[in-house]
Design a protein around this motif. Sequence first.
Motif, short mmCIF file in Angstrom:
data_model
loop_
_atom_site.label_atom_id
_atom_site.label_comp_id
_atom_site.label_asym_id
_atom_site.label_seq_id
_atom_site.Cartn_x
_atom_site.Cartn_y
_atom_site.Cartn_z
N MET A 4 0.83 -1.20 0.00
CA MET A 4 0.00 0.00 0.00
C MET A 4 0.86 1.24 0.00
SD MET A 4 -3.23 -0.55 2.52
CE MET A 4 -4.48 -1.75 2.18
N SER A 5 0.41 2.21 -0.65
CA SER A 5 1.14 3.47 -0.65
C SER A 5 0.89 4.20 0.66
CB SER A 5 0.70 4.34 -1.83
OG SER A 5 -0.65 4.71 -1.67
N GLN A 6 1.75 5.16 0.94
CA GLN A 6 1.61 5.93 2.17
C GLN A 6 0.28 6.67 2.21
OE1 GLN A 6 5.15 8.34 2.51
NE2 GLN A 6 6.35 6.75 1.56
N ASP A 7 -0.12 7.26 1.10
CA ASP A 7 -1.34 8.04 1.06
C ASP A 7 -2.55 7.15 1.30
OD1 ASP A 7 -3.54 9.47 -1.14
OD2 ASP A 7 -2.64 10.67 0.44
N PHE A 8 -2.54 5.93 0.75
CA PHE A 8 -3.65 5.01 0.95
C PHE A 8 -3.78 4.64 2.42
CE2 PHE A 8 -5.74 0.92 -0.84
CZ PHE A 8 -7.00 1.46 -0.55
N TRP A 9 -2.64 4.45 3.12
CA TRP A 9 -2.68 4.14 4.54
C TRP A 9 -3.32 5.29 5.31
CZ3 TRP A 9 -1.45 5.76 9.33
CH2 TRP A 9 -1.41 4.81 10.36
N LEU A 10 -2.94 6.49 5.00
CA LEU A 10 -3.50 7.66 5.69
C LEU A 10 -5.00 7.79 5.42
CD1 LEU A 10 -0.69 10.30 5.01
CD2 LEU A 10 -1.11 9.02 7.11
N GLN A 11 -5.41 7.48 4.22
CA GLN A 11 -6.84 7.53 3.89
C GLN A 11 -7.61 6.49 4.71
OE1 GLN A 11 -7.22 7.10 -0.34
NE2 GLN A 11 -6.15 9.01 -0.80
N ASN A 12 -7.04 5.28 4.83
CA ASN A 12 -7.69 4.23 5.62
C ASN A 12 -7.77 4.61 7.09
OD1 ASN A 12 -8.12 2.61 3.40
ND2 ASN A 12 -6.26 1.41 3.67
N TYR A 13 -6.70 5.23 7.57
CA TYR A 13 -6.72 5.67 8.97
C TYR A 13 -7.79 6.74 9.18
CZ TYR A 13 -5.41 8.08 13.24
OH TYR A 13 -5.45 8.67 14.47
N ASP A 14 -7.88 7.68 8.26
CA ASP A 14 -8.88 8.74 8.36
C ASP A 14 -10.30 8.15 8.34
OD1 ASP A 14 -9.69 11.42 8.55
OD2 ASP A 14 -10.01 11.52 6.39
N ALA A 15 -10.50 7.13 7.48
CA ALA A 15 -11.81 6.47 7.41
C ALA A 15 -12.13 5.76 8.72
CB ALA A 15 -11.84 5.49 6.24
N ALA A 16 -11.12 5.13 9.33
CA ALA A 16 -11.34 4.45 10.60
C ALA A 16 -11.68 5.44 11.71
CB ALA A 16 -10.09 3.65 10.98
N CYS A 17 -11.03 6.63 11.68
CA CYS A 17 -11.35 7.66 12.67
C CYS A 17 -12.80 8.14 12.51
CB CYS A 17 -10.39 8.84 12.52
SG CYS A 17 -8.71 8.52 13.13
N ARG A 18 -13.23 8.31 11.26
CA ARG A 18 -14.62 8.73 11.03
C ARG A 18 -15.59 7.65 11.49
NH1 ARG A 18 -12.37 10.62 6.09
NH2 ARG A 18 -13.18 8.78 5.01
N MET A 19 -15.23 6.37 11.27
CA MET A 19 -16.10 5.28 11.73
C MET A 19 -16.19 5.28 13.26
SD MET A 19 -15.72 1.16 11.09
CE MET A 19 -16.03 1.36 9.33
N ALA A 20 -15.08 5.52 13.95
CA ALA A 20 -15.09 5.58 15.42
C ALA A 20 -15.98 6.72 15.90
CB ALA A 20 -13.67 5.75 15.94
N GLN A 21 -15.93 7.84 15.21
CA GLN A 21 -16.77 8.97 15.57
C GLN A 21 -18.25 8.63 15.39
OE1 GLN A 21 -16.09 12.49 13.23
NE2 GLN A 21 -18.16 13.26 13.65
N GLU A 22 -18.58 7.98 14.25
CA GLU A 22 -19.97 7.59 14.01
C GLU A 22 -20.46 6.60 15.05
OE1 GLU A 22 -19.91 6.10 10.06
OE2 GLU A 22 -19.66 8.08 9.11
N ILE A 23 -19.58 5.65 15.43
CA ILE A 23 -19.98 4.69 16.47
C ILE A 23 -20.27 5.41 17.78
CG2 ILE A 23 -19.11 2.80 17.90
CD1 ILE A 23 -17.59 1.79 15.42
N ALA A 24 -19.40 6.37 18.13
CA ALA A 24 -19.62 7.12 19.37
C ALA A 24 -20.95 7.86 19.33
CB ALA A 24 -18.46 8.10 19.58
N GLU A 25 -21.27 8.45 18.20
CA GLU A 25 -22.54 9.16 18.08
C GLU A 25 -23.72 8.21 18.14
OE1 GLU A 25 -22.01 11.21 14.42
OE2 GLU A 25 -20.74 12.79 15.27
#
Length: 236
Positions: free
Chosen positions: A1-22
Amino acid sequence: MSQDFWLQNYDAACRMAQEIAEHIHERNRLQRTGGNPAKLNMTLRASLQKLKQNIAQLRDTLNRAAAQRQIMQAEADRRQNLVDDLATRETRLNASFKGDITEAEPARSSLMTGGNGSGPAVNPWLINESEETLGLGFGEIKHQQQQIIEAQDAGLDALAAVISRQKLMGQDIGNELEEQNEIIDDLTQLVDKTDSRIKNETHRVRLLETKSASCGMWVVIVLLLIAIVVVAAWQK
């Protein structure tokens, strides 16, 4: 995976954690007001499982990238801290969902501040961030990393060129030494032949000197005999 793809996946996981909290916050509100949270509970179970899988995938991808030296060690450590923080949030969300704690992280601000529920919203990319990337966006970080990699590649190319030139110089020196050794061998053979000729000529000169000495003695004897004969004849 490229570096940018990893960062995108991490950002998506953070958004998922936020949605779960809500969603947990909404589920708890329904429970307090007598609503039916069954549908939200099903959604939350699936989301929590998916978040756990995403975190595991982020760890695996990061470990492989670090092992293969696709990213610098400082960047690998920074990303490891991000994943650890996200895993801590996932553990708290699970505990909140199961009722082990009374309330999940309800707001975006608490999610962005690492779960303390207070203080201004902070960009999660800035957690344990180095001064080199402080205040940079994803594209700028990617560009910076690319420049670092290109500089490293250029350095390796320059080193390879130096090694190649040294190899050629070594080959030239080796060839020159072989030629010099051949010249020395030829000179040695020539010296040996000359020395042999000198010895032969010296021997010949000595033989001639010996013969010359013998001839001179016979000349003297002959002259003496002639003188004796002449004297004897004159006396008669």
